[in-house]
Design a protein around this motif. Structure first.
Motif, mmCIF file in Angstrom:
data_model
loop_
_atom_site.group_PDB
_atom_site.id
_atom_site.type_symbol
_atom_site.label_atom_id
_atom_site.label_comp_id
_atom_site.label_asym_id
_atom_site.label_seq_id
_atom_site.Cartn_x
_atom_site.Cartn_y
_atom_site.Cartn_z
ATOM 1 N N ALA A 62 -7.959 20.447 -42.640
ATOM 2 C CA ALA A 62 -9.281 20.971 -42.785
ATOM 3 C C ALA A 62 -9.909 21.235 -44.359
ATOM 4 C CB ALA A 62 -9.268 22.507 -42.164
ATOM 5 N N THR A 63 -9.299 20.576 -45.258
ATOM 6 C CA THR A 63 -9.552 20.688 -46.670
ATOM 7 C C THR A 63 -9.638 19.357 -47.330
ATOM 8 O OG1 THR A 63 -8.193 22.723 -46.347
ATOM 9 C CG2 THR A 63 -9.113 22.035 -48.473
ATOM 10 N N LEU A 64 -10.634 19.138 -48.185
ATOM 11 C CA LEU A 64 -10.501 18.094 -49.075
ATOM 12 C C LEU A 64 -10.342 18.693 -50.449
ATOM 13 C CD1 LEU A 64 -11.850 15.322 -50.251
ATOM 14 C CD2 LEU A 64 -13.911 16.830 -50.514
ATOM 15 N N TYR A 65 -9.484 17.850 -51.402
ATOM 16 C CA TYR A 65 -9.024 18.259 -52.612
ATOM 17 C C TYR A 65 -9.668 17.394 -53.758
ATOM 18 C CZ TYR A 65 -5.616 21.006 -50.000
ATOM 19 O OH TYR A 65 -4.992 21.961 -49.247
ATOM 20 N N LEU A 66 -10.308 17.950 -54.798
ATOM 21 C CA LEU A 66 -10.513 17.129 -55.907
ATOM 22 C C LEU A 66 -9.662 17.198 -56.983
ATOM 23 C CD1 LEU A 66 -14.393 17.997 -56.459
ATOM 24 C CD2 LEU A 66 -13.478 15.747 -55.205
ATOM 25 N N ILE A 67 -9.157 16.319 -57.561
ATOM 26 C CA ILE A 67 -8.144 16.508 -58.697
ATOM 27 C C ILE A 67 -8.770 16.980 -60.208
ATOM 28 C CG2 ILE A 67 -6.097 15.496 -59.748
ATOM 29 C CD1 ILE A 67 -5.873 13.795 -57.388
ATOM 30 N N HIS A 68 -8.427 18.089 -60.571
ATOM 31 C CA HIS A 68 -8.987 18.441 -61.828
ATOM 32 C C HIS A 68 -7.821 17.945 -62.896
ATOM 33 C CE1 HIS A 68 -8.720 21.307 -65.414
ATOM 34 N NE2 HIS A 68 -9.945 21.383 -65.189
ATOM 35 N N SER A 69 -6.515 18.116 -62.590
ATOM 36 C CA SER A 69 -5.611 17.656 -63.639
ATOM 37 C C SER A 69 -4.076 17.617 -62.999
ATOM 38 C CB SER A 69 -5.293 18.761 -64.694
ATOM 39 O OG SER A 69 -4.738 19.996 -64.248
ATOM 40 N N GLY A 70 -3.472 16.647 -63.531
ATOM 41 C CA GLY A 70 -2.056 16.280 -62.640
ATOM 42 C C GLY A 70 -2.297 15.180 -61.976
ATOM 43 N N GLU A 71 -1.225 14.722 -61.066
ATOM 44 C CA GLU A 71 -1.092 13.477 -60.366
ATOM 45 C C GLU A 71 -0.749 13.779 -58.877
ATOM 46 O OE1 GLU A 71 1.302 10.822 -62.237
ATOM 47 O OE2 GLU A 71 0.299 10.954 -64.009
ATOM 48 N N VAL A 72 -1.122 13.032 -57.871
ATOM 49 C CA VAL A 72 -0.821 13.196 -56.493
ATOM 50 C C VAL A 72 -0.401 11.828 -56.004
ATOM 51 C CG1 VAL A 72 -1.693 13.736 -54.214
ATOM 52 C CG2 VAL A 72 -2.453 15.127 -56.158
ATOM 53 N N ALA A 82 3.079 15.872 -60.695
ATOM 54 C CA ALA A 82 3.256 16.667 -62.200
ATOM 55 C C ALA A 82 2.680 17.960 -61.647
ATOM 56 C CB ALA A 82 2.493 15.889 -63.066
ATOM 57 N N PRO A 83 2.748 18.844 -62.561
ATOM 58 C CA PRO A 83 2.063 20.132 -62.388
ATOM 59 C C PRO A 83 0.279 19.905 -62.323
ATOM 60 C CG PRO A 83 3.714 20.417 -64.212
ATOM 61 C CD PRO A 83 3.596 18.846 -63.916
ATOM 62 N N SER A 84 -0.252 20.514 -61.270
ATOM 63 C CA SER A 84 -1.433 19.832 -61.086
ATOM 64 C C SER A 84 -2.508 21.238 -60.406
ATOM 65 C CB SER A 84 -1.662 18.873 -59.725
ATOM 66 O OG SER A 84 -0.799 17.907 -60.208
ATOM 67 N N LYS A 85 -3.865 20.908 -60.628
ATOM 68 C CA LYS A 85 -4.993 21.767 -60.510
ATOM 69 C C LYS A 85 -5.914 21.182 -59.712
ATOM 70 C CE LYS A 85 -8.280 24.925 -62.274
ATOM 71 N NZ LYS A 85 -8.988 25.554 -63.363
ATOM 72 N N PHE A 86 -6.079 21.578 -58.556
ATOM 73 C CA PHE A 86 -7.181 20.975 -57.669
ATOM 74 C C PHE A 86 -8.360 22.123 -57.417
ATOM 75 C CE2 PHE A 86 -3.012 19.281 -55.583
ATOM 76 C CZ PHE A 86 -2.757 18.132 -56.538
ATOM 77 N N PHE A 87 -9.244 21.392 -56.996
ATOM 78 C CA PHE A 87 -10.460 22.324 -56.311
ATOM 79 C C PHE A 87 -10.583 21.871 -54.893
ATOM 80 C CE2 PHE A 87 -12.061 21.837 -60.890
ATOM 81 C CZ PHE A 87 -12.016 23.260 -60.973
ATOM 82 N N ALA A 88 -10.409 22.759 -53.886
ATOM 83 C CA ALA A 88 -10.415 22.551 -52.579
ATOM 84 C C ALA A 88 -11.769 23.146 -51.835
ATOM 85 C CB ALA A 88 -9.352 23.588 -51.956
ATOM 86 N N LEU A 89 -12.124 22.198 -50.972
ATOM 87 C CA LEU A 89 -13.401 22.513 -50.157
ATOM 88 C C LEU A 89 -12.882 22.271 -48.605
ATOM 89 C CD1 LEU A 89 -16.614 22.494 -49.870
ATOM 90 C CD2 LEU A 89 -16.440 20.040 -49.588
#
Length: 231
Positions: free
Chosen positions: A47-57, A99-106
């Protein structure tokens, strides 16, 4: 990098006006993950979309034989989990932070409210889904019609020719893949991929150092591919 800047660089939302982008940005919430953390697993409710601010997925699926296969590697500006915005169904893949990551979740419910007010966004979403579907189709084609050494050669060339650039959906190229991860991308065992790599290294086409592979002669490597793959 702010949410607004990521939105402007993401094909899914790049067509929004400044006012629309600002309104959508308010709906995202930051989330952080350590290296190796699983963001979601295949089969989880989505139920969530993620945008990648930093890091890798990395996005992976599990083969019937129990092997992990990498579908995509994504970096800053990329997005994943978009299928959840459409149907809220189960996750079709597993997402893991490389890697250590930061995302924005919608959240889906917030996006659907936004979509009713800005229906043009639906066309961009469908285009993004089409690109992902084409990549998945290519993977299936390669798995069925190409042997292991040919799949490895194609993957090595794709990563080498991408350089340090990122595609419009944030796909990384080339990430520092270990030989184990390379096996996951190719869809083979680590032992078989290492054997094929040694043969290429003996011919001076690639170099393997500390588990990371570098392509030395991409032109000669490409000539190893069948004509149908190069066309």
């Amino acid at each position: 990098m702010s949410v607004e800047r990521i939105l402007a660089q993401t094909p899914l939302f790049a067509g929004l006006s400044t006012a629309e982008s600002d309104a959508l940005a308010q709906l995202f919430r930051p989330r952080t993950y350590r290296k190796g953390a699983v963001v979601f697993s295949e089969g989880d409710p989505g139920a969530t979309l993620y945008l990648i601010h930093s890091g890798e997925v990395k996005l992976t699926i599990m083969s019937p034989e129990g092997r992990e296969i990498i579908l995509a590697l994504l970096g800053p500006g990329g997005f994943f989990g978009e299928l959840a915005l459409l149907d809220g169904g189960e996750r079709s893949a597993t997402a893991t932070a490389r890697a250590p990551s930061k995302f924005f979740a919608l959240e889906r419910e917030h996006f659907l409210t936004f979509l009713r007010r800005h229906p043009d966004t639906a066309a961009a979403l469908l285009a993004a889904l089409s690109r992902r579907l084409r990549r998945t189709t290519d993977l299936l084609h390669d798995a069925v019609f190409l042997d292991g050494p040919t799949r490895l050669t194609k993957v090595l060339l794709t990563l080498a020719e991408a350089g340090e650039r990122r595609g419009p959906d944030g796909t990384l190229g080339p990430p520092q893949l270990t030989q184990e991860e390379l096996a996951e991308v190719v869809g083979g065992t680590r032992e078989s991929v290492n054997r094929w790599l040694r043969l290429l290294a003996d011919e001076g086409l690639v170099q393997c150092r500390r588990g990371v592979v570098a392509v030395l002669k991409p032109g000669e490597l490409r000539r190893r591919l069948p004509r149908s793959v190069n066309e």
